[in-house]
Motif scaffolding. Structure first.
Motif, PDB file in Angstrom:
ATOM      1  N   SER A 180      -0.822   0.578   5.042  1.00  0.00           N
ATOM      2  CA  SER A 180      -1.798  -0.383   5.548  1.00  0.00           C
ATOM      3  C   SER A 180      -2.562   0.213   6.721  1.00  0.00           C
ATOM      4  O   SER A 180      -2.058   1.103   7.431  1.00  0.00           O
ATOM      5  CB  SER A 180      -1.097  -1.662   6.016  1.00  0.00           C
ATOM      6  OG  SER A 180      -0.440  -2.297   4.957  1.00  0.00           O
ATOM      7  N   LEU A 181      -3.771  -0.282   6.909  1.00  0.00           N
ATOM      8  CA  LEU A 181      -4.593   0.054   8.071  1.00  0.00           C
ATOM      9  C   LEU A 181      -5.370  -1.192   8.463  1.00  0.00           C
ATOM     10  O   LEU A 181      -5.679  -2.025   7.602  1.00  0.00           O
ATOM     11  CB  LEU A 181      -5.608   1.158   7.748  1.00  0.00           C
ATOM     12  CG  LEU A 181      -5.233   2.624   7.874  1.00  0.00           C
ATOM     13  CD1 LEU A 181      -6.404   3.492   7.458  1.00  0.00           C
ATOM     14  CD2 LEU A 181      -4.787   2.963   9.280  1.00  0.00           C
ATOM     15  N   GLN A 235      -8.248  -5.969   7.529  1.00  0.00           N
ATOM     16  CA  GLN A 235      -6.852  -5.598   7.276  1.00  0.00           C
ATOM     17  C   GLN A 235      -6.755  -5.095   5.847  1.00  0.00           C
ATOM     18  O   GLN A 235      -7.094  -5.819   4.911  1.00  0.00           O
ATOM     19  CB  GLN A 235      -5.941  -6.808   7.478  1.00  0.00           C
ATOM     20  CG  GLN A 235      -4.484  -6.538   7.183  1.00  0.00           C
ATOM     21  CD  GLN A 235      -3.852  -5.556   8.140  1.00  0.00           C
ATOM     22  OE1 GLN A 235      -4.081  -5.624   9.340  1.00  0.00           O
ATOM     23  NE2 GLN A 235      -3.069  -4.614   7.618  1.00  0.00           N
ATOM     24  N   MET A 236      -6.297  -3.877   5.694  1.00  0.00           N
ATOM     25  CA  MET A 236      -6.228  -3.246   4.380  1.00  0.00           C
ATOM     26  C   MET A 236      -4.769  -2.945   4.061  1.00  0.00           C
ATOM     27  O   MET A 236      -4.131  -2.151   4.758  1.00  0.00           O
ATOM     28  CB  MET A 236      -7.050  -1.959   4.368  1.00  0.00           C
ATOM     29  CG  MET A 236      -8.498  -2.162   4.806  1.00  0.00           C
ATOM     30  SD  MET A 236      -9.497  -0.672   4.638  1.00  0.00           S
ATOM     31  CE  MET A 236      -8.712   0.388   5.827  1.00  0.00           C
ATOM     32  N   ASN A 237      -4.260  -3.601   3.034  1.00  0.00           N
ATOM     33  CA  ASN A 237      -2.874  -3.398   2.601  1.00  0.00           C
ATOM     34  C   ASN A 237      -2.848  -2.753   1.224  1.00  0.00           C
ATOM     35  O   ASN A 237      -3.844  -2.764   0.501  1.00  0.00           O
ATOM     36  CB  ASN A 237      -2.147  -4.740   2.554  1.00  0.00           C
ATOM     37  CG  ASN A 237      -2.060  -5.412   3.911  1.00  0.00           C
ATOM     38  OD1 ASN A 237      -2.026  -4.742   4.942  1.00  0.00           O
ATOM     39  ND2 ASN A 237      -2.036  -6.733   3.920  1.00  0.00           N
ATOM     40  N   SER A 238      -1.710  -2.210   0.883  1.00  0.00           N
ATOM     41  CA  SER A 238      -1.516  -1.591  -0.443  1.00  0.00           C
ATOM     42  C   SER A 238      -2.664  -0.630  -0.763  1.00  0.00           C
ATOM     43  O   SER A 238      -3.257  -0.691  -1.851  1.00  0.00           O
ATOM     44  CB  SER A 238      -1.424  -2.681  -1.514  1.00  0.00           C
ATOM     45  OG  SER A 238      -0.355  -3.558  -1.247  1.00  0.00           O
ATOM     46  N   LEU A 239      -2.935   0.237   0.162  1.00  0.00           N
ATOM     47  CA  LEU A 239      -4.069   1.144  -0.001  1.00  0.00           C
ATOM     48  C   LEU A 239      -3.860   2.093  -1.170  1.00  0.00           C
ATOM     49  O   LEU A 239      -2.731   2.512  -1.469  1.00  0.00           O
ATOM     50  CB  LEU A 239      -4.307   1.921   1.291  1.00  0.00           C
ATOM     51  CG  LEU A 239      -5.024   1.123   2.382  1.00  0.00           C
ATOM     52  CD1 LEU A 239      -4.832   1.761   3.742  1.00  0.00           C
ATOM     53  CD2 LEU A 239      -6.502   0.993   2.051  1.00  0.00           C
ATOM     54  N   LYS A 240      -4.965   2.419  -1.825  1.00  0.00           N
ATOM     55  CA  LYS A 240      -4.965   3.307  -2.984  1.00  0.00           C
ATOM     56  C   LYS A 240      -5.866   4.511  -2.680  1.00  0.00           C
ATOM     57  O   LYS A 240      -6.786   4.411  -1.861  1.00  0.00           O
ATOM     58  CB  LYS A 240      -5.519   2.562  -4.204  1.00  0.00           C
ATOM     59  CG  LYS A 240      -4.796   1.281  -4.543  1.00  0.00           C
ATOM     60  CD  LYS A 240      -5.492   0.562  -5.684  1.00  0.00           C
ATOM     61  CE  LYS A 240      -4.800  -0.743  -6.034  1.00  0.00           C
ATOM     62  NZ  LYS A 240      -5.484  -1.450  -7.153  1.00  0.00           N
ATOM     63  N   PRO A 241      -5.654   5.616  -3.369  1.00  0.00           N
ATOM     64  CA  PRO A 241      -6.539   6.777  -3.156  1.00  0.00           C
ATOM     65  C   PRO A 241      -8.008   6.446  -3.374  1.00  0.00           C
ATOM     66  O   PRO A 241      -8.877   7.005  -2.681  1.00  0.00           O
ATOM     67  CB  PRO A 241      -6.024   7.780  -4.188  1.00  0.00           C
ATOM     68  CG  PRO A 241      -4.578   7.448  -4.342  1.00  0.00           C
ATOM     69  CD  PRO A 241      -4.513   5.956  -4.241  1.00  0.00           C
ATOM     70  N   GLU A 242      -8.296   5.519  -4.276  1.00  0.00           N
ATOM     71  CA  GLU A 242      -9.695   5.156  -4.531  1.00  0.00           C
ATOM     72  C   GLU A 242     -10.316   4.332  -3.410  1.00  0.00           C
ATOM     73  O   GLU A 242     -11.512   4.048  -3.445  1.00  0.00           O
ATOM     74  CB  GLU A 242      -9.831   4.416  -5.864  1.00  0.00           C
ATOM     75  CG  GLU A 242      -8.882   3.250  -6.043  1.00  0.00           C
ATOM     76  CD  GLU A 242      -7.626   3.644  -6.835  1.00  0.00           C
ATOM     77  OE1 GLU A 242      -7.047   4.716  -6.562  1.00  0.00           O
ATOM     78  OE2 GLU A 242      -7.226   2.837  -7.716  1.00  0.00           O
ATOM     79  N   ASP A 243      -9.526   3.952  -2.422  1.00  0.00           N
ATOM     80  CA  ASP A 243     -10.066   3.290  -1.234  1.00  0.00           C
ATOM     81  C   ASP A 243     -10.606   4.303  -0.224  1.00  0.00           C
ATOM     82  O   ASP A 243     -11.189   3.914   0.789  1.00  0.00           O
ATOM     83  CB  ASP A 243      -8.993   2.435  -0.553  1.00  0.00           C
ATOM     84  CG  ASP A 243      -8.542   1.261  -1.409  1.00  0.00           C
ATOM     85  OD1 ASP A 243      -7.325   1.003  -1.441  1.00  0.00           O
ATOM     86  OD2 ASP A 243      -9.405   0.625  -2.048  1.00  0.00           O
ATOM     87  N   THR A 244     -10.398   5.574  -0.476  1.00  0.00           N
ATOM     88  CA  THR A 244     -10.895   6.613   0.422  1.00  0.00           C
ATOM     89  C   THR A 244     -12.413   6.549   0.530  1.00  0.00           C
ATOM     90  O   THR A 244     -13.117   6.590  -0.486  1.00  0.00           O
ATOM     91  CB  THR A 244     -10.465   8.002  -0.075  1.00  0.00           C
ATOM     92  OG1 THR A 244      -9.041   8.106  -0.014  1.00  0.00           O
ATOM     93  CG2 THR A 244     -11.086   9.108   0.767  1.00  0.00           C
ATOM     94  N   ALA A 245     -12.902   6.421   1.751  1.00  0.00           N
ATOM     95  CA  ALA A 245     -14.346   6.268   1.983  1.00  0.00           C
ATOM     96  C   ALA A 245     -14.602   6.198   3.482  1.00  0.00           C
ATOM     97  O   ALA A 245     -13.661   6.048   4.282  1.00  0.00           O
ATOM     98  CB  ALA A 245     -14.865   5.005   1.310  1.00  0.00           C
ATOM     99  N   VAL A 246     -15.868   6.271   3.832  1.00  0.00           N
ATOM    100  CA  VAL A 246     -16.288   5.900   5.174  1.00  0.00           C
ATOM    101  C   VAL A 246     -16.581   4.402   5.145  1.00  0.00           C
ATOM    102  O   VAL A 246     -17.325   3.932   4.281  1.00  0.00           O
ATOM    103  CB  VAL A 246     -17.530   6.682   5.627  1.00  0.00           C
ATOM    104  CG1 VAL A 246     -17.972   6.223   7.014  1.00  0.00           C
ATOM    105  CG2 VAL A 246     -17.246   8.182   5.640  1.00  0.00           C
TER     106      VAL A 246
END
Length: 123
Positions: free
Chosen positions: A17-18, A82-93
């Motif tokens: 999470s972030l 609030q970002m939970n259960s992050l996935k590689p496809e969430d990678t971004a600016v």
């Protein structure tokens, strides 16, 4: 004039999470609807989440629904993601934006933008 400054990005692993923050200058922050957008390498900037001026209404992209939560603290002139259960496809600016003058999901209608914060999710 409103200045937006994002923070909270970083490198995390899938499933982590972030929480991103976007702090605005100016006393009129509480009047503005706010949103988060993101842009992955080689892709167009896309809508992520929206919140109206008092937090009563929120909307999310289907890709983040159920995992991300947008909120705001008008006393602190800050909007959060609030970002939970992050996935590689969430990678971004990730960018915050303020004062839409049209459809909340449209990049073109926002008057103010932050400089962005990088989120990288490793698998």
């Amino acid at each position: 004039q409103v200045q937006l400054v994002e923070s909270g990005g970083g490198l995390v692993q899938a499933g982590d999470s972030l929480r991103l923050s976007c702090t605005a200058s100016g006393r009129t922050f509480r009047r503005y609807a706010m949103a988060w957008f993101r842009q992955a390498p080689g892709k167009e900037r896309e809508f992520v989440a929206f919140i109206n001026w008092n937090g009563a209404n929120t909307y999310y992209a289907d890709s983040v629904k159920g995992r991300f939560t947008i909120s705001r603290d008008n006393g602190e002139n800050t909007v959060y993601l609030q970002m939970n259960s992050l996935k590689p496809e969430d990678t971004a600016v990730y960018y915050c934006a303020a004062e839409p003058r049209g459809a909340y999901y449209s990049i073109a209608v926002y008057s103010y933008w932050g400089q962005g914060t990088q989120v990288t999710v490793s698998s």
